[in-house]
Design an enzyme around this catalytic site. Structure first.
Site, mmCIF file in Angstrom:
data_model
loop_
_atom_site.group_PDB
_atom_site.id
_atom_site.type_symbol
_atom_site.label_atom_id
_atom_site.label_comp_id
_atom_site.label_asym_id
_atom_site.label_seq_id
_atom_site.Cartn_x
_atom_site.Cartn_y
_atom_site.Cartn_z
ATOM 1 N N ALA A 47 -15.095 -6.034 -5.490
ATOM 2 C CA ALA A 47 -15.341 -6.413 -4.094
ATOM 3 C C ALA A 47 -14.872 -5.301 -3.172
ATOM 4 O O ALA A 47 -13.739 -4.819 -3.287
ATOM 5 C CB ALA A 47 -14.605 -7.706 -3.769
ATOM 6 N N GLY A 136 4.784 3.584 -8.461
ATOM 7 C CA GLY A 136 3.501 3.994 -9.054
ATOM 8 C C GLY A 136 3.465 3.800 -10.558
ATOM 9 O O GLY A 136 3.499 2.675 -11.056
ATOM 10 N N LYS A 207 9.771 -1.442 -0.724
ATOM 11 C CA LYS A 207 10.071 -1.275 -2.145
ATOM 12 C C LYS A 207 11.527 -1.651 -2.427
ATOM 13 O O LYS A 207 11.837 -2.254 -3.466
ATOM 14 C CB LYS A 207 9.764 0.158 -2.564
ATOM 15 C CG LYS A 207 8.256 0.464 -2.505
ATOM 16 C CD LYS A 207 7.980 1.951 -2.575
ATOM 17 C CE LYS A 207 6.491 2.258 -2.603
ATOM 18 N NZ LYS A 207 6.205 3.697 -2.408
HETATM 19 N N1 HSE Z 1 3.029 6.411 0.433
HETATM 20 C C1 HSE Z 1 3.709 6.208 -0.804
HETATM 21 C C2 HSE Z 1 4.563 7.417 -1.139
HETATM 22 C C3 HSE Z 1 2.799 6.021 -1.973
HETATM 23 O O1 HSE Z 1 4.521 8.430 -0.441
HETATM 24 O O2 HSE Z 1 5.299 7.345 -2.104
HETATM 25 C C4 HSE Z 1 2.516 4.634 -2.364
HETATM 26 O O3 HSE Z 1 3.557 3.756 -2.345
#
Ligand code: HSE
Length: 433
Positions: A47, A136, A207
């Protein structure tokens, strides 16, 4: 491959840099994934907002649809990679309510509404996986959720934003100031045209909230994470830090505190760490999470914190787990907030500080400055004074012993009013000693 189990229908929401790589890997590695799962993973559709848009990977056009809701209903597993709060939240809820498990990389959504979504999943007997939301490619959610579930974690310190790590690293290695290093990060595609979420540490704060909630089995609202970005880190601070044997990193720190009130403090701010600390070796746009657990001791998880294929690896790991659970049944992973620790303000934290002051260069100044520290209960470890010519202000760099943040705040306020102090140039927290 023939399997005893029917194909598992996987819906993908979003085909950006991560989504298109997830789709590519799902199609390219179909047979191998089927062998690992014990059933075929059938990508039933993708989608997107605009089916005609250009994609990072060459994907069959018949998979694309602008009708996310129809795709979600009837899927076994929904992978949400559109990011942001809405419509991601509504679609994840729809997926859970229609009996699907969900895989997401959406840190902002998990940080802001994780407990609501995880609660809904639990109530419905469904699963919500989010390994790619922090770090990541780095496996960190699963180790906190599962591998360390029998231990007691005391502290988590992470470099969880690659853009800011890249900028600080460039400043350190080339002497560039923040604006030039940011421009370079933008030219290279690390930083976005509007870099606010990264450089003001909103991304890292989300995070940090996720890591703290898992590590301490407690609900950690993102608004209660102390947040300071890197926009005011100067080339001078980096050079002073380097000369004293430290590196400046944007750290997300989640820890238990016990002085007075007990609870948790979760904070993100520029931090000095000794050059020999493992986190100081994290260069460029890499991420790392350093965990201190009672029995396991110190652990470090390191790797690519962003990137299409890298983040897709974490998403596919979650997809395989979700698919296996689909076949085997049972409750799968779950989070718990049973410890219910309070999240306390940063004033409750005990840390060390490096303070740089410009002072008048005349008799009695050091004694007066030292007296300010003593009267606020902040003990000095080292003082370095730079040479100054007659009548010119001298620079003092003072490293403290461990002190309470609230004492530091009142000390700095008094220093700014001290007649001998021309100005307080910099105050930066020090960790990892
Ligand atoms: N913008 C984030 C970073 C990547 O620079 O680590 C994704 O979380």
């Amino acid at each position: 491959m023939q399997s005893a189990y029917r194909p598992i229908r996987v819906a993908l929401l979003g085909a950006g840099s991560v989504g298109s790589q997830v789709a590519r890997l799902l199609l390219e590695n179909k047979d191998e994934l089927a062998r690992r799962v014990g059933a075929e993973l059938e990508l039933s559709g993708i989608a997107v907002r605009n089916v005609g848009a250009k994609r990072d990977a060459d994907l069959p056009s018949e998979l694309f649809t602008e009708d996310a809701e129809s795709l979600i209903i009837g899927s076994d597993i929904v992978i949400e990679l559109i990011g942001g709060i809405e419509p991601a939240k509504t679609w994840i809820m729809l997926a859970l309510q229609s009996g699907a498990d969900v895989v997401t990389a959406n840190k902002a959504l998990i940080a802001a509404h994780g407990s609501e979504l995880l609660g809904l999943a639990e109530q419905l007997g469904a699963q919500l996986y989010y390994e790619a939301a922090v770090g990541g490619a780095i496996p960190i959610i699963r180790p906190l959720r599962e591998s360390l579930a029998g231990d007691r974690i005391n502290r988590v310190m992470g470099i969880v934003n690659g853009t800011t790590n890249y900028i600080l690293d460039q400043m350190e290695s080339t002497g560039a100031d923040f604006a030039d290093a940011l421009k370079e990060a933008q030219d290279l595609g690390y930083a976005e045209a509007d870099p606010t979420a990264d450089v003001e540490a909103y991304d890292a704060a989300s995070k940090a909230a996720i890591l703290a909630s898992l590590a301490f089995h407690s609900e950690v609202p993102v608004e209660q994470v102390y947040r300071e970005g890197i926009t005011s880190v100067s080339a001078m601070q980096i050079e002073t830090a380097r000369d004293a044997g430290y590196s400046v990193k944007l750290l997300a720190i989640c820890e238990r505190v016990n002085e007075g009130e007990s609870g948790l403090v979760v904070r993100v701010h520029p931090t000095l760490i000794p050059l020999e600390h493992p986190l100081a070796a994290v260069r460029g746009a890499y991420n790392a999470v350093f965990v201190e657990a009672e029995s396991a001791g110190q652990l470090m998880f390191y790797g690519a914190g962003a990137g299409g294929p890298e983040t897709a690896s974490a998403v596919l790991g979650d997809l395989v787990s979700a698919a296996k659970r689909h076949i085997a049944g049972g409750p799968g992973l779950s989070d718990s907030t049973h410890a219910n620790l309070s999240v306390l303000p940063i004033q409750n934290v005990r840390t060390r500080f490096q303070i740089t002051l410009e002072v008048q260069d005349k008799p009695g100044v050091l004694a007066s400055v030292a007296n300010e520290f003593g009267s606020h209960g902040v003990s000095v470890e080292t003082v370095t004074q730079s040479a100054a010519g007659a009548g010119v202000a001298a620079q003092l760099t003072i490293m403290t012993h461990s002190a309470l943040e609230r004492d530091l705040e009142s000390l700095v306020e008094s220093l700014t009013k001290n007649d001998f102090v021309v100005q307080v140039d910099s105050v930066i927290r020090v960790e990892g000693i």
